[in-house]
Design a protein around this motif. Sequence first.
Motif, PDB file in Angstrom:
ATOM      1  N   HIS A 193       0.812  -1.220   0.000  1.00 23.22           N
ATOM      2  CA  HIS A 193       0.000   0.000   0.000  1.00 23.22           C
ATOM      3  C   HIS A 193       0.845   1.270   0.000  1.00 23.22           C
ATOM      4  N   HIS A 194       2.163   1.108  -0.131  1.00 24.67           N
ATOM      5  CA  HIS A 194       3.063   2.263  -0.071  1.00 24.67           C
ATOM      6  C   HIS A 194       3.725   2.578  -1.401  1.00 24.67           C
ATOM      7  N   ASN A 195       3.296   1.921  -2.459  1.00 21.67           N
ATOM      8  CA  ASN A 195       3.877   2.205  -3.772  1.00 21.67           C
ATOM      9  C   ASN A 195       3.237   3.471  -4.345  1.00 21.67           C
ATOM     10  N   LEU A 196       3.554   4.578  -3.697  1.00 21.41           N
ATOM     11  CA  LEU A 196       2.974   5.876  -4.016  1.00 21.41           C
ATOM     12  C   LEU A 196       4.073   6.933  -4.018  1.00 21.41           C
ATOM     13  N   PRO A 197       3.926   7.995  -4.797  1.00 17.62           N
ATOM     14  CA  PRO A 197       4.929   9.068  -4.790  1.00 17.62           C
ATOM     15  C   PRO A 197       5.214   9.540  -3.367  1.00 17.62           C
ATOM     16  N   GLY A 198       6.491   9.718  -3.075  1.00 15.50           N
ATOM     17  CA  GLY A 198       6.892  10.148  -1.749  1.00 15.50           C
ATOM     18  C   GLY A 198       7.291   9.018  -0.827  1.00 15.50           C
ATOM     19  N   GLU A 199       7.016   7.771  -1.252  1.00 13.26           N
ATOM     20  CA  GLU A 199       7.382   6.594  -0.461  1.00 13.26           C
ATOM     21  C   GLU A 199       8.660   5.972  -1.026  1.00 13.26           C
ATOM     22  N   LYS A 200       9.453   5.361  -0.148  1.00 14.66           N
ATOM     23  CA  LYS A 200      10.736   4.789  -0.565  1.00 14.66           C
ATOM     24  C   LYS A 200      10.577   3.665  -1.578  1.00 14.66           C
ATOM     25  N   ILE A 201       9.584   2.801  -1.390  1.00 18.25           N
ATOM     26  CA  ILE A 201       9.416   1.671  -2.315  1.00 18.25           C
ATOM     27  C   ILE A 201       9.058   2.183  -3.704  1.00 18.25           C
ATOM     28  N   TYR A 202       8.297   3.240  -3.776  1.00 21.78           N
ATOM     29  CA  TYR A 202       7.949   3.842  -5.062  1.00 21.78           C
ATOM     30  C   TYR A 202       9.218   4.361  -5.747  1.00 21.78           C
ATOM     31  N   ASP A 203      10.039   5.060  -4.998  1.00 19.63           N
ATOM     32  CA  ASP A 203      11.287   5.599  -5.562  1.00 19.63           C
ATOM     33  C   ASP A 203      12.181   4.474  -6.084  1.00 19.63           C
ATOM     34  N   PHE A 204      12.250   3.389  -5.327  1.00 21.85           N
ATOM     35  CA  PHE A 204      13.091   2.267  -5.754  1.00 21.85           C
ATOM     36  C   PHE A 204      12.566   1.643  -7.046  1.00 21.85           C
ATOM     37  N   LEU A 205      11.283   1.379  -7.115  1.00 27.87           N
ATOM     38  CA  LEU A 205      10.722   0.738  -8.316  1.00 27.87           C
ATOM     39  C   LEU A 205      10.821   1.652  -9.532  1.00 27.87           C
ATOM     40  N   GLN A 206      10.690   2.954  -9.323  1.00 25.25           N
ATOM     41  CA  GLN A 206      10.845   3.896 -10.431  1.00 25.25           C
ATOM     42  C   GLN A 206      12.294   3.896 -10.924  1.00 25.25           C
ATOM     43  N   ALA A 207      13.251   3.877  -9.996  1.00 24.47           N
ATOM     44  CA  ALA A 207      14.668   3.825 -10.376  1.00 24.47           C
ATOM     45  C   ALA A 207      14.982   2.526 -11.104  1.00 24.47           C
ATOM     46  N   LEU A 208      14.375   1.441 -10.659  1.00 29.14           N
ATOM     47  CA  LEU A 208      14.581   0.136 -11.291  1.00 29.14           C
ATOM     48  C   LEU A 208      14.040   0.136 -12.717  1.00 29.14           C
ATOM     49  N   ASP A 209      12.854   0.681 -12.903  1.00 37.25           N
ATOM     50  CA  ASP A 209      12.285   0.766 -14.254  1.00 37.25           C
ATOM     51  C   ASP A 209      13.162   1.598 -15.176  1.00 37.25           C
ATOM     52  N   ARG A 210      13.629   2.733 -14.697  1.00 40.03           N
ATOM     53  CA  ARG A 210      14.468   3.605 -15.532  1.00 40.03           C
ATOM     54  C   ARG A 210      15.753   2.894 -15.933  1.00 40.03           C
ATOM     55  N   ALA A 211      16.356   2.188 -14.992  1.00 39.96           N
ATOM     56  CA  ALA A 211      17.594   1.464 -15.294  1.00 39.96           C
ATOM     57  C   ALA A 211      17.339   0.344 -16.296  1.00 39.96           C
ATOM     58  N   TRP A 212      16.211  -0.318 -16.194  1.00 43.89           N
ATOM     59  CA  TRP A 212      15.822  -1.379 -17.131  1.00 43.89           C
ATOM     60  C   TRP A 212      15.645  -0.825 -18.533  1.00 43.89           C
ATOM     61  N   LEU A 213      15.003   0.335 -18.630  1.00 39.88           N
ATOM     62  CA  LEU A 213      14.769   0.950 -19.939  1.00 39.88           C
ATOM     63  C   LEU A 213      16.060   1.474 -20.552  1.00 39.88           C
ATOM     64  N   ILE A 214      16.922   2.040 -19.733  1.00 42.21           N
ATOM     65  CA  ILE A 214      18.211   2.550 -20.218  1.00 42.21           C
ATOM     66  C   ILE A 214      19.029   1.439 -20.869  1.00 42.21           C
ATOM     67  N   ASN A 215      18.909   0.245 -20.327  1.00 48.24           N
ATOM     68  CA  ASN A 215      19.706  -0.886 -20.809  1.00 48.24           C
ATOM     69  C   ASN A 215      18.942  -1.790 -21.776  1.00 48.24           C
ATOM     70  N   ALA A 216      17.903  -1.258 -22.404  1.00 44.69           N
ATOM     71  CA  ALA A 216      17.058  -2.050 -23.307  1.00 44.69           C
ATOM     72  C   ALA A 216      17.857  -2.674 -24.448  1.00 44.69           C
ATOM     73  N   GLY A 217      18.885  -1.984 -24.914  1.00 42.99           N
ATOM     74  CA  GLY A 217      19.656  -2.495 -26.048  1.00 42.99           C
ATOM     75  C   GLY A 217      20.319  -3.829 -25.776  1.00 42.99           C
ATOM     76  N   LEU A 218      20.594  -4.122 -24.517  1.00 39.98           N
ATOM     77  CA  LEU A 218      21.272  -5.372 -24.173  1.00 39.98           C
ATOM     78  C   LEU A 218      20.361  -6.590 -24.246  1.00 39.98           C
ATOM     79  N   SER A 219      19.067  -6.357 -24.418  1.00 37.13           N
ATOM     80  CA  SER A 219      18.141  -7.495 -24.544  1.00 37.13           C
ATOM     81  C   SER A 219      18.427  -8.294 -25.804  1.00 37.13           C
ATOM     82  N   ALA A 220      19.143  -7.688 -26.756  1.00 38.09           N
ATOM     83  CA  ALA A 220      19.527  -8.421 -27.966  1.00 38.09           C
ATOM     84  C   ALA A 220      20.468  -9.571 -27.634  1.00 38.09           C
ATOM     85  N   PHE A 221      21.201  -9.446 -26.536  1.00 39.84           N
ATOM     86  CA  PHE A 221      22.096 -10.522 -26.089  1.00 39.84           C
ATOM     87  C   PHE A 221      21.340 -11.526 -25.224  1.00 39.84           C
ATOM     88  N   SER A 222      20.632 -11.017 -24.215  1.00 41.63           N
ATOM     89  CA  SER A 222      19.773 -11.852 -23.378  1.00 41.63           C
ATOM     90  C   SER A 222      19.140 -10.978 -22.309  1.00 41.63           C
TER      91      SER A 222
END
Length: 265
Positions: A193-222
């Motif tokens: 119930h804390h995955n909301l702006p201003g909460e730590k878990i929200y910040d972590f999941l947003q950072a994780l998504d951004r890092a995943w998208l930044i590295n999208a090109g590597l999906s060609a390898f695996s």
Amino acid sequence: MATKKPIGTITRGTTNPNRLRRIDRFIAAMPLLRKTAAPIVVDLGFGASPITAIELLARLTKVNSNAHVVGIEIDRERVERGLAVAHSHLHFTHGGFETPLPPELSQKADVIRAFNVLRQYDESEVRAAWQLMASRLSTIGRLVEGTCDEIGRLASWVTLDSNGPLTFTISLRLQGLELPSKVAERLPKALIHHNLPGEKIYDFLQALDRAWLINAGLSAFSPAQRWLATCQTLETQGWQIHTDKKRRRLGELTIDWSAVAPEGF
């Protein structure tokens, strides 16, 4: 003398073979499994079928052949189903968060796994349940409490010792994964119930998504290569990851609980 009533309420009991494989692998990799002569591992709230307890023991005995698994259920009919397949290293007993153990075993558990159990409770009840289960741990014992989807492709959990929460882990099937924040659907009760702006878990999941998208090109390898790079990106941003490269390849990532803990936890 009357038997004390188990603490907790009956869950839906939903379970599937191989549903908890990600958590089983995590537990099997714990150093205490090798350090303890005959570790006692509890599958608390194993559900309508004893299959998750059976699978857990099979995975643990590859690490320590003297391991014992104890399936605990508040529903007596489920316990009876477990007793039908019990043997010298696989035990079943009636109980709840108080975590009763068979008299022939040590009365402290080395690991307690409580998965998809607290999901049906109110968040206000989580701390008391954690504390009660943690009070049943051995000196070096660990409680692993969390949630996963029906087929075990998305999972997250909190690892605690007798003093409280230590780490937060997510484990994802990387093949076909669009965004890691998909795990938000299966966060532990303390976080969901804390995955909301201003909460730590929200910040972590947003950072994780951004890092995943930044590295999208590597999906060609695996997908694994993309995930390894995602974890590295997070580390460069200051997130402290406790997962080694081997486990990262499995789609696993562990960080300090304090990095995502809501106020009051």
